[in-house]
Write an enzyme that holds these catalytic residues in place. Structure first.
Site, PDB file in Angstrom:
ATOM      1  N   ASP A  13      61.109 -69.225  22.198  1.00 42.88           N
ATOM      2  CA  ASP A  13      61.737 -69.285  20.962  1.00 42.88           C
ATOM      3  C   ASP A  13      61.843 -67.737  20.417  1.00 42.88           C
ATOM      4  O   ASP A  13      61.599 -67.438  19.068  1.00 42.88           O
ATOM      5  CB  ASP A  13      60.808 -70.061  20.016  1.00 42.88           C
ATOM      6  CG  ASP A  13      60.596 -71.382  20.412  1.00 42.88           C
ATOM      7  OD1 ASP A  13      61.635 -72.172  20.996  1.00 42.88           O
ATOM      8  OD2 ASP A  13      59.583 -71.872  20.816  1.00 42.88           O
ATOM      9  N   LYS A  16      66.420 -65.658  22.150  1.00 45.68           N
ATOM     10  CA  LYS A  16      67.181 -65.319  23.078  1.00 45.68           C
ATOM     11  C   LYS A  16      68.712 -65.886  22.932  1.00 45.68           C
ATOM     12  O   LYS A  16      69.551 -65.296  23.514  1.00 45.68           O
ATOM     13  CB  LYS A  16      66.701 -66.158  24.604  1.00 45.68           C
ATOM     14  CG  LYS A  16      65.434 -65.220  25.141  1.00 45.68           C
ATOM     15  CD  LYS A  16      65.264 -66.019  26.325  1.00 45.68           C
ATOM     16  CE  LYS A  16      65.109 -67.549  26.439  1.00 45.68           C
ATOM     17  NZ  LYS A  16      63.535 -67.815  25.916  1.00 45.68           N
ATOM     18  N   GLY A  40      65.313 -74.448  23.970  1.00 45.96           N
ATOM     19  CA  GLY A  40      66.009 -74.737  22.823  1.00 45.96           C
ATOM     20  C   GLY A  40      66.669 -73.731  22.230  1.00 45.96           C
ATOM     21  O   GLY A  40      65.884 -72.617  21.691  1.00 45.96           O
ATOM     22  N   HIS A  41      67.904 -73.489  22.405  1.00 52.90           N
ATOM     23  CA  HIS A  41      68.609 -72.172  21.797  1.00 52.90           C
ATOM     24  C   HIS A  41      69.354 -72.576  20.615  1.00 52.90           C
ATOM     25  O   HIS A  41      70.144 -73.584  20.377  1.00 52.90           O
ATOM     26  CB  HIS A  41      69.695 -71.634  22.852  1.00 52.90           C
ATOM     27  CG  HIS A  41      69.165 -70.945  23.998  1.00 52.90           C
ATOM     28  ND1 HIS A  41      67.921 -70.147  23.960  1.00 52.90           N
ATOM     29  CD2 HIS A  41      69.742 -71.103  25.240  1.00 52.90           C
ATOM     30  CE1 HIS A  41      67.644 -69.925  25.087  1.00 52.90           C
ATOM     31  NE2 HIS A  41      68.605 -70.433  26.273  1.00 52.90           N
ATOM     32  N   GLN A 223      62.526 -70.646  28.398  1.00 50.87           N
ATOM     33  CA  GLN A 223      61.174 -70.290  28.240  1.00 50.87           C
ATOM     34  C   GLN A 223      61.010 -68.997  27.964  1.00 50.87           C
ATOM     35  O   GLN A 223      61.886 -68.172  27.812  1.00 50.87           O
ATOM     36  CB  GLN A 223      60.107 -71.251  29.179  1.00 50.87           C
ATOM     37  CG  GLN A 223      60.364 -72.514  28.741  1.00 50.87           C
ATOM     38  CD  GLN A 223      61.637 -73.349  29.545  1.00 50.87           C
ATOM     39  OE1 GLN A 223      61.883 -73.210  30.671  1.00 50.87           O
ATOM     40  NE2 GLN A 223      62.338 -74.155  28.620  1.00 50.87           N
TER      41      GLN A 223
HETATM   42  P1  IMP Z   1      57.556 -78.364  29.692  1.00 50.70           P
HETATM   43  O1  IMP Z   1      58.340 -77.419  29.774  1.00 50.70           O
HETATM   44  O2  IMP Z   1      58.169 -79.478  28.900  1.00 50.70           O
HETATM   45  O3  IMP Z   1      56.694 -78.990  30.656  1.00 50.70           O
HETATM   46  O4  IMP Z   1      56.409 -78.109  28.461  1.00 50.70           O
HETATM   47  C1  IMP Z   1      55.475 -77.169  29.070  1.00 50.70           C
HETATM   48  C2  IMP Z   1      55.012 -76.079  27.973  1.00 50.70           C
HETATM   49  O5  IMP Z   1      55.987 -75.133  27.749  1.00 50.70           O
HETATM   50  C3  IMP Z   1      54.652 -76.687  26.626  1.00 50.70           C
HETATM   51  O6  IMP Z   1      53.674 -75.970  26.032  1.00 50.70           O
HETATM   52  C4  IMP Z   1      55.999 -76.574  25.989  1.00 50.70           C
HETATM   53  O7  IMP Z   1      55.826 -76.544  24.485  1.00 50.70           O
HETATM   54  C5  IMP Z   1      56.310 -75.210  26.396  1.00 50.70           C
HETATM   55  N1  IMP Z   1      57.790 -74.986  26.249  1.00 50.70           N
HETATM   56  C6  IMP Z   1      58.770 -75.610  27.046  1.00 50.70           C
HETATM   57  N2  IMP Z   1      60.056 -75.258  26.658  1.00 50.70           N
HETATM   58  C7  IMP Z   1      59.758 -74.311  25.721  1.00 50.70           C
HETATM   59  C8  IMP Z   1      60.850 -73.598  24.986  1.00 50.70           C
HETATM   60  O8  IMP Z   1      61.963 -73.263  25.205  1.00 50.70           O
HETATM   61  N3  IMP Z   1      60.439 -72.719  24.148  1.00 50.70           N
HETATM   62  C9  IMP Z   1      58.990 -72.757  23.728  1.00 50.70           C
HETATM   63  N4  IMP Z   1      58.066 -73.561  24.265  1.00 50.70           N
HETATM   64  C10 IMP Z   1      58.561 -74.074  25.412  1.00 50.70           C
END
Ligand code: IMP
Length: 427
Positions: A13, A16, A40-41, A223
């Protein structure tokens, strides 16, 4: 310039989407190389806000080919939902290419993600519940379903049967849920085939040929560094390689073709989900950062945990990714603080440490060592050069740059494309 990598430097977040979107107009291909619709962009173009979860942000740049690489896990219902949403707003999505090797998020993996989190209780990861982790686990376990499998019904059925033989045992015997039928899964996956088929390609080959022709490829990480399954704050991470190394495995482009690594870093820090976060603020300052910065998840709507800038994390991201350029974002959010603390090192069991501690236990116990910089009150959202910024904002940026291990090439002062101070070209 051949291939550029763009990654997040913190816990995601960082903004990007805006950086990719800005570069998207200058490159021929934008490739998503990891993750799925957990990303999430938020991209703001001409006052219009677009929230993308799965599609590469390059989809909004008319001259650019968006690619979903082999390292991505694809939820096909979300893919077509996002395509339909963009088409309804007049965005042409017909250039999208999807790797035949990308894995598909099967419906049972969405279920398993959620029930596993509930089962873990206080040890939960705080996942986005989109089935990302179980799908990557299947990939490593060699029971995953790939995009190419959808084009051979016999193979697809065999693979779904194989996967469900394991999954139903788990669902029924461990999690006390109903078993999932092979037919319903196969049927759902096959329902996408006609729309999917024209988009599917050998994307590794496509990208190599593009590079041979001298075209430019941007590899966009989902991420961020500290959510990387190897280099992040394991186990509180996502299940894929979100650092620069993942750009190669997740796209099929070899390392020696990448010559610039851009990391996006926020002027403060946020994270969603569980796990250590040394500069986290649980007070009014944290609340103010969250409100000023609109720090609520694009994908899940969850309020993000907020804290001050953490320079050891920046230096770690610079080292792990081989960062050549930092893009600093959301500087405007800090407007109005009299003094702004910046974490320059940690104290771990009475010792000062300059780097990320080797163990997670030490990172959990790391206490930030702060330097306090003077803040500013002037509105900086219309600044377009460094000189337009108030003196204290300039000093804040310069101090951060000195502490962070790589040069700052761009500074964001607002969500719109134009609200950017370009200190040196990224391309
Ligand atoms: P998952 O990717 O759904 O398996 O979640 C694993 C961890 O990554 C959790 O702490 C999520 O909140 C975090 N996470 C996954 N995608 C994002 C993102 O795009 N931004 C911020 N955190 C993320």
């Amino acid at each position: 310039m051949p291939a550029l990598v763009l990654v997040g430097a913190q816990w995601g977040d960082e903004g990007k989407g805006k950086a990719t979107d800005q570069l998207g107009g200058l490159v021929d291909y934008v490739v998503k190389f990891n993750g799925g619709n957990n990303a999430g962009h938020t991209v703001v173009v001409g006052g219009e806000t677009y929230a993308l979860h799965l599609l590469p942000s390059g989809i909004l740049s008319p001259g650019c080919i968006p690619v979903i690489g082999n390292g991505v896990v694809v939820d096909l219902s979300v893919l077509f939902e996002e395509i339909d949403g963009l088409e309804a707003r007049g965005t042409d999505t017909s250039r999208l290419v999807v790797s035949a090797d990308a894995h598909v998020i099967a419906p049972y993996n969405r279920t398993l993600d959620r029930v596993a989190e509930r089962f873990l209780g206080s040890r939960r990861i705080g996942t986005t519940g989109r089935g990302i982790g179980p799908t990557y686990a299947d990939k490593m376990n060699r029971v995953g379903i790939r995009v190419q499998d959808l084009f051979d019904e016999k193979i697809l059925r065999q693979k779904v049967e194989g996967a469900l033989a394991l999954k139903n045992g788990l669902l029924v015997k461990v999690y006390n849920r109903k078993a999932v039928g092979v037919d319903e899964v196969v049927e759902e996956l096959l329902s996408y085939v006609d729309r999917l088929a024209p988009m599917v390609a050998d994307t590794g080959l496509l990208l190599s040929q593009a590079l041979d022709r001298g075209e430019t490829v941007l590899l966009e990480g989902g991420q961020a560094t500290l959510l990387d399954v190897d280099h992040g704050t394991y186990p509180f991470v996502t299940s894929s390689s979100a650092t620069a190394g993942g750009a190669c495995t997740g796209s099929g482009i070899p390392p020696n073709r990448v010559d610039r690594v851009i990391a996006v870093i926020k002027a403060y820090t946020t994270r969603v989900g569980e796990g250590p976060f040394p500069t986290e603020l649980l007070d009014d300052d944290g609340e103010r950062l969250r409100e000023n910065g609109g720090e609520y998840g694009t994908t899940t709507g969850r309020p993000r945990r907020c804290g001050w800038y953490d320079a050891p994390i920046a230096r770690y991201a610079a080292r792990v990714n081989g960062v050549t350029d930092f893009v600093l974002t959301k500087l405007d959010v800090l407007t109005g603080w009299e003094r702004i603390p910046v974490c320059v090192a940690y104290e771990v069991e009475g010792r000062r440490v300059e780097e990320m501690p080797m163990t997670q236990t030490d990172f959990h116990h790391a206490v930030p060592v702060y330097e306090h910089l003077d803040g500013w009150t002037e509105d900086i959202s219309t600044a377009r050069t460094l000189e337009d910024l108030p003196k204290n904002a300039q000093a804040y940026v310069q101090a951060l740059e000195q502490l962070s291990g790589a040069p700052f090439s761009s500074i964001g002062v607002g969500p719109d494309r134009e609200q950017t101070l370009q200190l040196r070209p990224l391309l």
